[in-house]
Design an enzyme around this catalytic site. Structure first.
Site, short mmCIF file in Angstrom:
data_model
loop_
_atom_site.label_atom_id
_atom_site.label_comp_id
_atom_site.label_asym_id
_atom_site.label_seq_id
_atom_site.Cartn_x
_atom_site.Cartn_y
_atom_site.Cartn_z
N ARG A 31 0.62 -1.08 0.08
CA ARG A 31 -0.36 0.05 -0.01
C ARG A 31 1.01 1.59 -0.44
O ARG A 31 0.66 2.48 -1.37
CB ARG A 31 -1.33 0.32 1.14
CG ARG A 31 -2.22 -0.80 0.71
CD ARG A 31 -3.54 -0.90 1.78
NE ARG A 31 -3.41 -1.83 2.23
CZ ARG A 31 -3.51 -1.97 3.99
NH1 ARG A 31 -3.19 -1.19 4.47
NH2 ARG A 31 -3.43 -3.37 4.68
N ASP A 80 -11.32 4.67 17.00
CA ASP A 80 -10.79 4.47 15.98
C ASP A 80 -9.99 5.44 16.04
O ASP A 80 -8.82 6.69 16.91
CB ASP A 80 -11.32 5.14 14.94
CG ASP A 80 -10.97 4.68 13.21
OD1 ASP A 80 -11.68 3.59 12.90
OD2 ASP A 80 -9.72 4.58 12.72
C1 LIG Z 1 -12.69 -1.21 7.23
S1 LIG Z 1 -12.65 -0.43 8.39
C2 LIG Z 1 -13.63 -1.12 9.68
C3 LIG Z 1 -15.11 -0.11 10.07
C4 LIG Z 1 -15.87 -1.57 10.77
N1 LIG Z 1 -15.66 -1.57 11.85
C5 LIG Z 1 -16.44 -2.23 9.75
O1 LIG Z 1 -16.72 -2.97 10.14
O2 LIG Z 1 -17.05 -1.86 8.89
C6 LIG Z 1 -11.37 -0.34 9.52
C7 LIG Z 1 -10.99 1.24 10.67
O3 LIG Z 1 -9.38 0.75 11.48
C8 LIG Z 1 -9.11 1.59 12.07
N2 LIG Z 1 -7.57 1.08 12.59
C9 LIG Z 1 -6.72 0.79 11.54
N3 LIG Z 1 -5.42 0.49 12.76
C10 LIG Z 1 -6.21 1.45 13.78
C11 LIG Z 1 -5.80 0.59 15.39
N4 LIG Z 1 -4.23 1.01 15.59
N5 LIG Z 1 -5.79 1.83 16.80
C12 LIG Z 1 -7.58 1.65 15.89
N6 LIG Z 1 -7.94 1.51 15.24
C13 LIG Z 1 -7.18 0.96 13.27
C14 LIG Z 1 -9.08 2.21 11.26
O4 LIG Z 1 -8.87 3.35 10.52
C15 LIG Z 1 -10.34 2.28 9.97
O5 LIG Z 1 -11.15 2.79 10.20
#
Ligand SMILES: C[S@@+](CC[C@H](N)C(=O)[O-])C[C@H]1O[C@@H](n2cnc3c(N)ncnc32)[C@H](O)[C@@H]1O
Length: 260
Positions: A29, A130
Protein backbone atom coordinates in the site's frame (compact mmCIF):
# COMPACT_ATOMS: atom_id res chain seq x y z
CA UNK A 1 16.62 4.17 4.35
CA UNK A 2 15.05 0.68 4.03
CA UNK A 3 11.41 -0.16 4.77
CA UNK A 4 12.16 -1.26 8.35
CA UNK A 5 13.94 2.04 9.08
CA UNK A 6 11.06 3.95 7.42
CA UNK A 7 8.53 2.18 9.68
CA UNK A 8 10.62 3.01 12.76
CA UNK A 9 11.03 6.66 11.75
CA UNK A 10 7.32 7.08 10.96
CA UNK A 11 6.49 5.31 14.21
CA UNK A 12 8.65 7.65 16.26
CA UNK A 13 7.54 10.83 14.49
CA UNK A 14 3.81 10.15 14.28
CA UNK A 15 3.26 7.69 17.11
CA UNK A 16 2.14 4.81 14.86
CA UNK A 17 3.03 1.20 15.65
CA UNK A 18 3.57 0.09 12.06
CA UNK A 19 5.39 -3.06 13.18
CA UNK A 20 1.98 -4.38 14.24
CA UNK A 21 0.62 -4.41 10.67
CA UNK A 22 1.16 -7.28 8.22
CA UNK A 23 4.35 -6.36 6.41
CA UNK A 24 3.56 -7.36 2.80
CA UNK A 25 0.15 -5.67 2.70
CA UNK A 26 1.45 -2.54 4.36
CA UNK A 27 4.47 -2.28 2.07
CA UNK A 28 2.32 -2.80 -1.02
CA UNK A 29 0.00 0.00 0.00
CA UNK A 30 2.79 2.42 0.87
CA UNK A 31 4.79 1.60 -2.28
CA UNK A 32 1.80 2.23 -4.54
CA UNK A 33 1.15 5.54 -2.80
CA UNK A 34 4.80 6.53 -3.32
CA UNK A 35 4.59 5.50 -6.96
CA UNK A 36 1.54 7.68 -7.51
CA UNK A 37 3.56 10.60 -6.08
CA UNK A 38 6.64 9.63 -8.09
CA UNK A 39 8.69 9.43 -4.93
CA UNK A 40 11.24 6.69 -5.28
CA UNK A 41 12.87 6.21 -1.91
CA UNK A 42 11.66 5.92 1.64
CA UNK A 43 13.87 8.72 2.99
CA UNK A 44 12.39 11.25 0.56
CA UNK A 45 8.91 10.03 1.32
CA UNK A 46 9.53 10.27 5.06
CA UNK A 47 10.79 13.87 4.62
CA UNK A 48 7.70 14.67 2.59
CA UNK A 49 5.47 13.27 5.35
CA UNK A 50 7.26 15.40 7.93
CA UNK A 51 6.72 18.59 5.98
CA UNK A 52 3.30 18.12 4.36
CA UNK A 53 0.15 17.58 6.45
CA UNK A 54 -1.94 16.71 3.36
CA UNK A 55 0.48 13.88 2.50
CA UNK A 56 0.35 12.68 6.12
CA UNK A 57 -3.43 12.53 5.85
CA UNK A 58 -3.26 10.54 2.59
CA UNK A 59 -0.70 8.21 4.12
CA UNK A 60 -2.89 7.54 7.15
CA UNK A 61 -5.95 7.05 4.92
CA UNK A 62 -4.03 4.49 2.90
CA UNK A 63 -2.89 2.44 5.86
CA UNK A 64 -6.20 2.56 7.68
CA UNK A 65 -8.74 1.67 4.91
CA UNK A 66 -11.67 3.23 6.67
CA UNK A 67 -14.59 1.94 4.61
CA UNK A 68 -17.67 0.81 6.47
CA UNK A 69 -21.44 0.69 6.10
CA UNK A 70 -24.50 0.28 8.26
CA UNK A 71 -25.26 -3.35 9.22
CA UNK A 72 -22.19 -4.59 7.34
CA UNK A 73 -22.90 -8.27 6.55
CA UNK A 74 -26.60 -7.98 7.36
CA UNK A 75 -27.06 -11.74 7.85
CA UNK A 76 -24.51 -11.61 10.68
CA UNK A 77 -26.07 -8.49 12.22
CA UNK A 78 -29.29 -10.50 12.15
CA UNK A 79 -27.69 -13.05 14.49
CA UNK A 80 -26.56 -10.24 16.75
CA UNK A 81 -30.08 -8.81 16.74
CA UNK A 82 -32.07 -12.00 17.30
CA UNK A 83 -29.72 -14.18 19.37
CA UNK A 84 -26.89 -12.28 21.01
CA UNK A 85 -28.41 -8.95 22.06
CA UNK A 86 -31.54 -10.42 23.66
CA UNK A 87 -29.32 -12.65 25.85
CA UNK A 88 -27.12 -9.74 26.84
CA UNK A 89 -30.19 -7.64 27.63
CA UNK A 90 -31.62 -10.42 29.77
CA UNK A 91 -28.54 -10.11 32.00
CA UNK A 92 -28.22 -6.32 31.94
CA UNK A 93 -30.73 -3.73 30.74
CA UNK A 94 -28.11 -0.96 30.39
CA UNK A 95 -25.47 -2.25 28.01
CA UNK A 96 -21.92 -0.96 27.76
CA UNK A 97 -20.71 -1.48 24.23
CA UNK A 98 -17.36 -0.72 22.58
CA UNK A 99 -17.14 -0.37 18.81
CA UNK A 100 -13.36 -0.64 18.37
CA UNK A 101 -12.07 0.74 15.03
CA UNK A 102 -15.46 2.26 14.23
CA UNK A 103 -14.37 4.07 11.02
CA UNK A 104 -17.09 6.49 9.82
CA UNK A 105 -19.49 5.58 12.63
CA UNK A 106 -21.85 3.33 10.62
CA UNK A 107 -21.08 0.43 12.95
CA UNK A 108 -21.76 2.10 16.32
CA UNK A 109 -24.90 3.81 14.96
CA UNK A 110 -26.12 0.41 13.72
CA UNK A 111 -25.62 -0.91 17.25
CA UNK A 112 -27.48 2.11 18.62
CA UNK A 113 -30.43 1.30 16.32
CA UNK A 114 -30.63 -2.25 17.65
CA UNK A 115 -30.43 -1.06 21.26
CA UNK A 116 -33.11 1.59 20.68
CA UNK A 117 -35.43 -1.01 19.19
CA UNK A 118 -34.88 -3.71 21.78
CA UNK A 119 -34.74 -1.57 24.88
CA UNK A 120 -35.91 1.98 24.20
CA UNK A 121 -34.64 4.51 26.70
CA UNK A 122 -32.43 1.82 28.20
CA UNK A 123 -29.53 4.16 28.96
CA UNK A 124 -27.06 2.19 26.86
CA UNK A 125 -23.60 3.53 26.27
CA UNK A 126 -21.75 2.91 23.04
CA UNK A 127 -18.12 3.97 23.00
CA UNK A 128 -16.76 4.21 19.48
CA UNK A 129 -13.05 4.56 18.83
CA UNK A 130 -10.69 4.76 15.89
CA UNK A 131 -7.12 5.78 15.15
CA UNK A 132 -8.13 7.99 12.23
CA UNK A 133 -9.23 11.53 13.14
CA UNK A 134 -10.75 12.06 9.68
CA UNK A 135 -12.98 9.02 10.11
CA UNK A 136 -13.93 10.17 13.62
CA UNK A 137 -14.87 13.62 12.30
CA UNK A 138 -17.17 12.00 9.70
CA UNK A 139 -18.63 9.79 12.42
CA UNK A 140 -19.38 12.79 14.63
CA UNK A 141 -20.99 14.59 11.68
CA UNK A 142 -23.23 11.58 11.21
CA UNK A 143 -24.33 12.39 7.66
CA UNK A 144 -24.28 9.49 5.18
CA UNK A 145 -24.71 8.86 1.48
CA UNK A 146 -27.44 6.44 0.46
CA UNK A 147 -24.92 3.69 -0.53
CA UNK A 148 -23.67 3.41 3.05
CA UNK A 149 -27.28 2.81 4.14
CA UNK A 150 -28.15 0.07 1.65
CA UNK A 151 -28.88 -2.43 4.45
CA UNK A 152 -31.06 -0.04 6.47
CA UNK A 153 -34.75 -0.84 6.04
CA UNK A 154 -37.15 1.94 4.97
CA UNK A 155 -38.78 1.79 8.42
CA UNK A 156 -35.44 2.32 10.16
CA UNK A 157 -34.48 5.04 7.70
CA UNK A 158 -37.68 6.89 8.49
CA UNK A 159 -37.38 6.47 12.25
CA UNK A 160 -33.67 7.13 12.86
CA UNK A 161 -32.57 9.50 10.05
CA UNK A 162 -33.45 12.87 8.61
CA UNK A 163 -33.07 13.29 4.88
CA UNK A 164 -31.03 16.27 3.71
CA UNK A 165 -30.34 16.89 0.01
CA UNK A 166 -30.21 13.19 -0.76
CA UNK A 167 -28.03 12.38 2.27
CA UNK A 168 -29.19 11.04 5.60
CA UNK A 169 -28.35 12.43 9.02
CA UNK A 170 -28.62 10.31 12.15
CA UNK A 171 -31.16 11.60 14.64
CA UNK A 172 -30.51 12.72 18.20
CA UNK A 173 -31.90 9.46 19.59
CA UNK A 174 -28.85 7.66 18.16
CA UNK A 175 -26.29 10.42 18.75
CA UNK A 176 -27.18 10.56 22.43
CA UNK A 177 -25.93 7.05 23.14
CA UNK A 178 -22.77 7.03 21.01
CA UNK A 179 -19.54 8.80 21.99
CA UNK A 180 -16.49 8.96 19.74
CA UNK A 181 -12.83 9.20 20.71
CA UNK A 182 -9.39 8.61 19.31
CA UNK A 183 -7.84 5.29 20.32
CA UNK A 184 -4.99 3.21 18.93
CA UNK A 185 -5.64 -0.48 19.50
CA UNK A 186 -1.90 -1.16 19.43
CA UNK A 187 -0.80 1.22 22.14
CA UNK A 188 -3.63 2.76 24.15
CA UNK A 189 -5.16 1.23 27.28
CA UNK A 190 -8.47 -0.65 26.94
CA UNK A 191 -11.54 0.02 29.09
CA UNK A 192 -13.24 -2.51 31.36
CA UNK A 193 -16.60 -4.15 31.96
CA UNK A 194 -18.05 -4.08 28.48
CA UNK A 195 -21.06 -6.26 27.73
CA UNK A 196 -20.24 -6.28 24.04
CA UNK A 197 -17.08 -5.45 22.10
CA UNK A 198 -17.41 -5.16 18.34
CA UNK A 199 -14.08 -5.26 16.54
CA UNK A 200 -14.54 -6.01 12.87
CA UNK A 201 -12.36 -5.74 9.80
CA UNK A 202 -9.29 -4.29 11.45
CA UNK A 203 -7.51 -7.28 13.07
CA UNK A 204 -7.02 -8.63 9.53
CA UNK A 205 -4.38 -5.94 8.98
CA UNK A 206 -2.34 -6.94 12.03
CA UNK A 207 0.30 -9.64 12.46
CA UNK A 208 -0.66 -12.91 14.12
CA UNK A 209 1.13 -11.94 17.36
CA UNK A 210 -0.65 -8.61 17.53
CA UNK A 211 -4.02 -10.27 16.82
CA UNK A 212 -3.44 -12.60 19.76
CA UNK A 213 -2.48 -9.69 21.98
CA UNK A 214 -5.70 -7.92 20.95
CA UNK A 215 -7.88 -10.95 21.78
CA UNK A 216 -6.23 -11.26 25.19
CA UNK A 217 -6.89 -7.61 25.89
CA UNK A 218 -10.48 -7.78 24.63
CA UNK A 219 -11.09 -10.72 26.94
CA UNK A 220 -9.86 -8.67 29.91
CA UNK A 221 -12.00 -5.72 28.82
CA UNK A 222 -15.24 -7.76 28.81
CA UNK A 223 -17.31 -8.40 31.88
CA UNK A 224 -17.99 -12.10 32.61
CA UNK A 225 -20.77 -13.08 30.21
CA UNK A 226 -19.72 -10.32 27.79
CA UNK A 227 -19.32 -11.05 24.07
CA UNK A 228 -16.73 -10.21 21.42
CA UNK A 229 -18.13 -9.81 17.88
CA UNK A 230 -15.58 -10.08 15.03
CA UNK A 231 -15.54 -9.57 11.25
CA UNK A 232 -17.10 -11.88 8.67
CA UNK A 233 -13.76 -13.10 7.32
CA UNK A 234 -12.16 -13.47 10.75
CA UNK A 235 -11.90 -16.34 13.16
CA UNK A 236 -10.13 -16.81 16.49
CA UNK A 237 -8.47 -20.20 16.19
CA UNK A 238 -7.12 -20.64 19.70
CA UNK A 239 -10.05 -18.98 21.46
CA UNK A 240 -9.83 -21.31 24.51
CA UNK A 241 -6.26 -20.22 25.05
CA UNK A 242 -7.53 -16.69 25.71
CA UNK A 243 -10.36 -17.95 27.95
CA UNK A 244 -13.24 -17.47 25.48
CA UNK A 245 -16.09 -19.83 24.72
CA UNK A 246 -17.37 -19.80 21.16
CA UNK A 247 -21.10 -19.13 20.95
CA UNK A 248 -21.40 -18.59 17.20
CA UNK A 249 -19.18 -18.32 14.13
CA UNK A 250 -18.41 -14.64 14.81
CA UNK A 251 -19.18 -14.44 18.55
CA UNK A 252 -16.95 -15.33 21.49
CA UNK A 253 -18.02 -15.05 25.12
CA UNK A 254 -16.10 -14.50 28.30
CA UNK A 255 -17.66 -17.20 30.47
CA UNK A 256 -20.24 -15.95 32.93
CA UNK A 257 -19.80 -16.78 36.57
CA UNK A 258 -16.12 -15.96 36.87
CA UNK A 259 -14.91 -12.85 38.64
CA UNK A 260 -14.49 -9.69 36.45
C1 LIG B 1 -12.14 -1.38 7.39
S1 LIG B 1 -12.43 -0.29 8.72
C2 LIG B 1 -13.55 -1.21 9.72
C3 LIG B 1 -14.73 -0.39 10.16
C4 LIG B 1 -15.83 -1.16 10.87
N1 LIG B 1 -15.36 -1.80 12.06
C5 LIG B 1 -16.48 -2.16 9.94
O1 LIG B 1 -16.24 -3.34 10.09
O2 LIG B 1 -17.20 -1.74 9.03
C6 LIG B 1 -10.90 -0.38 9.62
C7 LIG B 1 -10.73 0.74 10.63
O3 LIG B 1 -9.65 0.39 11.49
C8 LIG B 1 -9.00 1.59 11.87
N2 LIG B 1 -7.67 1.28 12.40
C9 LIG B 1 -6.57 0.88 11.71
N3 LIG B 1 -5.53 0.69 12.55
C10 LIG B 1 -6.01 0.98 13.81
C11 LIG B 1 -5.42 0.98 15.11
N4 LIG B 1 -4.14 0.65 15.27
N5 LIG B 1 -6.20 1.33 16.16
C12 LIG B 1 -7.50 1.67 15.99
N6 LIG B 1 -8.11 1.69 14.79
C13 LIG B 1 -7.37 1.35 13.71
C14 LIG B 1 -8.99 2.40 10.60
O4 LIG B 1 -8.79 3.77 10.83
C15 LIG B 1 -10.35 2.08 10.00
O5 LIG B 1 -11.31 3.06 10.33
Amino acid sequence: MDFAAFKRAVGESFGLVLEGYKERQLKRRIDSLMQSLKVEDYRRYYTLLLSDPEQRRRFLDRITINVSEFFRNPEIFQILETEILPRLLAANRRLRIWSAACANGAEPYSLAILCAEQNPGGGHQIEATDIDEGALAAARRGVYRKEVLQHVSPARLARFFTEQDGNYEVREELRRVVSFRHHDLLKDPYGRNYDLIVCRNVAIYFTREIQEELYRRFFAALRPGGVLFIGATETILQYQQFGFEKIGTWFYRRPAGEKG
